[in-house]
Write a protein that holds these residues in place. Structure first.
Motif, PDB file in Angstrom:
ATOM      1  N   ILE A 144      13.010   6.478  21.437  1.00 20.29           N
ATOM      2  CA  ILE A 144      12.130   5.311  21.639  1.00 20.29           C
ATOM      3  C   ILE A 144      12.334   4.740  23.042  1.00 20.29           C
ATOM      4  O   ILE A 144      11.381   4.342  23.717  1.00 20.29           O
ATOM      5  N   GLU A 184       3.358   4.001   7.536  1.00 18.93           N
ATOM      6  CA  GLU A 184       2.342   3.828   8.583  1.00 18.93           C
ATOM      7  C   GLU A 184       1.071   3.209   8.019  1.00 18.93           C
ATOM      8  O   GLU A 184       0.363   2.476   8.699  1.00 18.93           O
ATOM      9  N   ALA A 222       6.975  14.614  11.804  1.00 21.63           N
ATOM     10  CA  ALA A 222       7.831  13.508  11.353  1.00 21.63           C
ATOM     11  C   ALA A 222       8.271  12.665  12.546  1.00 21.63           C
ATOM     12  O   ALA A 222       8.298  11.428  12.470  1.00 21.63           O
ATOM     13  N   MET A 240      16.881   8.205  17.093  1.00 22.77           N
ATOM     14  CA  MET A 240      15.566   7.629  17.379  1.00 22.77           C
ATOM     15  C   MET A 240      15.627   6.564  18.466  1.00 22.77           C
ATOM     16  O   MET A 240      14.698   6.421  19.259  1.00 22.77           O
ATOM     17  N   SER A 244       5.506  10.396  13.687  1.00 24.50           N
ATOM     18  CA  SER A 244       5.396   9.246  12.783  1.00 24.50           C
ATOM     19  C   SER A 244       6.491   8.219  13.089  1.00 24.50           C
ATOM     20  O   SER A 244       6.232   7.012  13.150  1.00 24.50           O
ATOM     21  N   LEU A 245       7.702   8.708  13.297  1.00 18.53           N
ATOM     22  CA  LEU A 245       8.825   7.801  13.576  1.00 18.53           C
ATOM     23  C   LEU A 245       8.641   7.081  14.916  1.00 18.53           C
ATOM     24  O   LEU A 245       9.005   5.907  15.053  1.00 18.53           O
ATOM     25  N   PRO A 288       8.669  -4.499   8.662  1.00 17.54           N
ATOM     26  CA  PRO A 288       8.715  -4.759  10.116  1.00 17.54           C
ATOM     27  C   PRO A 288       7.772  -3.858  10.901  1.00 17.54           C
ATOM     28  O   PRO A 288       7.647  -4.003  12.107  1.00 17.54           O
ATOM     29  N   PHE A 289       7.121  -2.936  10.208  1.00 21.78           N
ATOM     30  CA  PHE A 289       6.164  -2.055  10.881  1.00 21.78           C
ATOM     31  C   PHE A 289       4.757  -2.639  10.887  1.00 21.78           C
ATOM     32  O   PHE A 289       3.830  -2.011  11.386  1.00 21.78           O
ATOM     33  N   GLN A 290       4.600  -3.813  10.287  1.00 22.02           N
ATOM     34  CA  GLN A 290       3.281  -4.445  10.306  1.00 22.02           C
ATOM     35  C   GLN A 290       3.070  -5.049  11.684  1.00 22.02           C
ATOM     36  O   GLN A 290       3.894  -5.785  12.176  1.00 22.02           O
ATOM     37  N   ARG A 319      17.751  16.742  16.107  1.00 28.00           N
ATOM     38  CA  ARG A 319      17.015  15.642  16.736  1.00 28.00           C
ATOM     39  C   ARG A 319      17.965  14.612  17.321  1.00 28.00           C
ATOM     40  O   ARG A 319      18.996  14.289  16.744  1.00 28.00           O
ATOM     41  N   LYS A 339       7.240  -1.423  15.462  1.00 28.76           N
ATOM     42  CA  LYS A 339       8.260  -2.431  15.162  1.00 28.76           C
ATOM     43  C   LYS A 339       8.532  -3.295  16.389  1.00 28.76           C
ATOM     44  O   LYS A 339       8.867  -4.473  16.266  1.00 28.76           O
ATOM     45  N   LEU A 362       6.748   8.834   5.349  1.00 24.37           N
ATOM     46  CA  LEU A 362       6.588   8.040   6.576  1.00 24.37           C
ATOM     47  C   LEU A 362       5.146   7.553   6.712  1.00 24.37           C
ATOM     48  O   LEU A 362       4.903   6.429   7.159  1.00 24.37           O
ATOM     49  N   GLU A 401      18.018   4.314  11.593  1.00 22.73           N
ATOM     50  CA  GLU A 401      17.979   4.574  13.034  1.00 22.73           C
ATOM     51  C   GLU A 401      17.014   3.626  13.738  1.00 22.73           C
ATOM     52  O   GLU A 401      17.195   3.299  14.909  1.00 22.73           O
ATOM     53  N   LEU A 402      15.965   3.224  13.018  1.00 24.51           N
ATOM     54  CA  LEU A 402      14.982   2.298  13.594  1.00 24.51           C
ATOM     55  C   LEU A 402      15.368   0.845  13.318  1.00 24.51           C
ATOM     56  O   LEU A 402      14.590  -0.070  13.560  1.00 24.51           O
ATOM     57  N   VAL A 449       8.776  14.588   4.043  1.00 21.69           N
ATOM     58  CA  VAL A 449       9.221  13.436   4.837  1.00 21.69           C
ATOM     59  C   VAL A 449       8.015  12.752   5.482  1.00 21.69           C
ATOM     60  O   VAL A 449       7.905  11.524   5.490  1.00 21.69           O
ATOM     61  N   THR A 450       7.097  13.570   5.988  1.00 25.52           N
ATOM     62  CA  THR A 450       5.912  13.004   6.648  1.00 25.52           C
ATOM     63  C   THR A 450       5.043  12.214   5.663  1.00 25.52           C
ATOM     64  O   THR A 450       4.428  11.224   6.040  1.00 25.52           O
ATOM     65  N   ARG A 465       5.717   6.332  16.275  1.00 21.68           N
ATOM     66  CA  ARG A 465       4.686   5.309  16.044  1.00 21.68           C
ATOM     67  C   ARG A 465       5.278   4.099  15.326  1.00 21.68           C
ATOM     68  O   ARG A 465       5.039   2.949  15.707  1.00 21.68           O
ATOM     69  N   LEU A 466       6.100   4.369  14.294  1.00 19.76           N
ATOM     70  CA  LEU A 466       6.704   3.264  13.541  1.00 19.76           C
ATOM     71  C   LEU A 466       7.677   2.469  14.415  1.00 19.76           C
ATOM     72  O   LEU A 466       7.686   1.237  14.397  1.00 19.76           O
ATOM     73  N   GLY A 467       8.478   3.190  15.198  1.00 22.16           N
ATOM     74  CA  GLY A 467       9.455   2.519  16.056  1.00 22.16           C
ATOM     75  C   GLY A 467       8.792   1.644  17.097  1.00 22.16           C
ATOM     76  O   GLY A 467       9.243   0.523  17.371  1.00 22.16           O
TER      77      GLY A 467
END
Lengths: 223, 137
Positions: A13, B57, A44, A9, A47-48, B134-136, A6, A55, B53, B95-96, B49-50, A50-52
């Protein structure tokens, strides 16, 4: 198989930052086997993403889909199931899959989620190693089945070079000197004299240096 | 304004076995933080992992996994697999540009030992210090 991993991210993004709907498209071929871009990894990634995006205060809708392979025209046609439901496709296939979507769907923006890395095999669970460079002119019959094109840092045809030390390559002490291994293996097979045969200067045009390669099999074509 | 964290715990069936005693009241009496929602799984090796995560979420400020000791998993390698998946999510959070400490792995003895409660209190303290996810949105 084709081995991939991968992308970071932040890079992914950045690709989708202006999208509101994305199709994350898994491939059930090689990248599933190497655990980089199968359905599980695509879930996965979704999900990442969506989260990124969350944020960054942005909402994104993600559809998850998968194709048997993304390197065959008939399977690419299955993308039409999601027509009109996304702004862009994030493909978790290898670069071949991304190219095939781009080739066959002129109106579709497609982004690569993976860095396609090499042709290799699973040395043990979770570890993949490069074994073949797809150079188009295989010499494995001369080298005891071990590939100097892919596995020698210099792709030497007459090795080893002076950087070979105790069976290791000068570029990294953890990297096997494949020419030492070729020497040892040919010896154990009773074919050590093969090491004395000087390989001629090689024509690399079959390795892509002559432009993109193509194979036409008239016994299989239907038009 | 005070911050009340939401923490999701995925715990091995065996490790958390006694947490259900008397409908969880024993756990409360021992000071197990109310901020933690316990999700029992047959084996932490089942946690993907999902799954981890998805907890973020779903609004978790922090997530942690409690599995068997490394050399004492009922399913041999379940808690080792879980630890690797937690490590993968830590890397993904980095990474995020999100604190990797929002997710942790604990290997604890089976049953309701003081360490089970202590791990919960440590996570509660850490997430309170880190603040809201920080995802809120």
């Amino acid at each position: 198989m084709i081995v991939a991993e991968r992308k970071p991210m932040a890079e992914i993004i950045e690709m989708v930052k202006d999208c509101s709907k994305v199709l994350v498209l898994a491939c059930r071929g090689c990248v599933t086997v190497c655990s980089a871009g199968g359905e599980r990894e695509a879930a996965a990634l979704a999900s990442l993403i969506r989260l990124g995006m969350k944020k960054q205060g942005k909402a994104i809708e993600i559809i998850e889909g998968s194709l048997v392979r993304q390197c065959d025209k008939e399977y690419i046609n299955a993308i039409d199931e999601w027509n009109g439901q996304y702004d862009a496709i994030v493909s978790t296939a290898c670069g071949v899959g991304v190219n095939f979507i781009a080739n066959l769907r002129q109106e579709t923006m497609v982004y690569p989620a993976l860095n396609t890395t090499f042709f290799g095999g699973s040395a043990e669970q979770g570890i993949w190693t490069e074994q073949c460079a797809g150079c188009g002119d295989c010499v494995l019959h001369l080298t005891g089945g071990l590939c100097p094109v892919a596995r020698c840092a210099k792709s030497l045809m007459n090795g080893p070079c002076g950087g070979s030390v105790c069976g290791k390559c000068e570029i990294n002490k953890d990297t096997e000197c494949i020419w030492q291994s070729i020497h040892d293996r040919l010896g154990s097979l009773g074919r050590g004299s093969q090491m004395e045969v000087i390989a001629p200067i090689r024509d690399w045009s079959t390795a892509g240096h002559g432009g993109p390669r193509k194979i036409v099999r008239n016994d299989l074509t239907i038009s | 304004m005070s911050f009340e964290p939401k923490i999701t715990l995925f715990s091995c069936h065996y490790t958390s076995q006694q947490s259900c005693a008397e409908k969880g009241k024993e756990l409360q009496q021992l000071g197990f933080p109310a901020s933690i929602t316990l999700v029992r799984v047959p084996c932490t090796g089942k946690v993907q992992v999902t799954t981890l995560l998805q907890a973020f979420e779903d609004g978790a400020d922090g997530v942690y996994v409690v599995g068997c000791p490394v050399d004492g998993c009922h399913n041999v390698k379940g808690s080792v697999r879980a630890a690797k998946r937690v490590a993968a999510v830590k890397k993904a959070l980095e990474e995020l540009d999100v604190e990797s400490g929002r997710i942790e792995m604990f290997h604890l003895p089976r049953g309701l030992h003081p360490e089970f409660v202590a791990a919960g209190m440590a996570m509660d303290k850490k997430i309170r210090a880190l603040g809201p996810s920080p995802f809120q949105s």
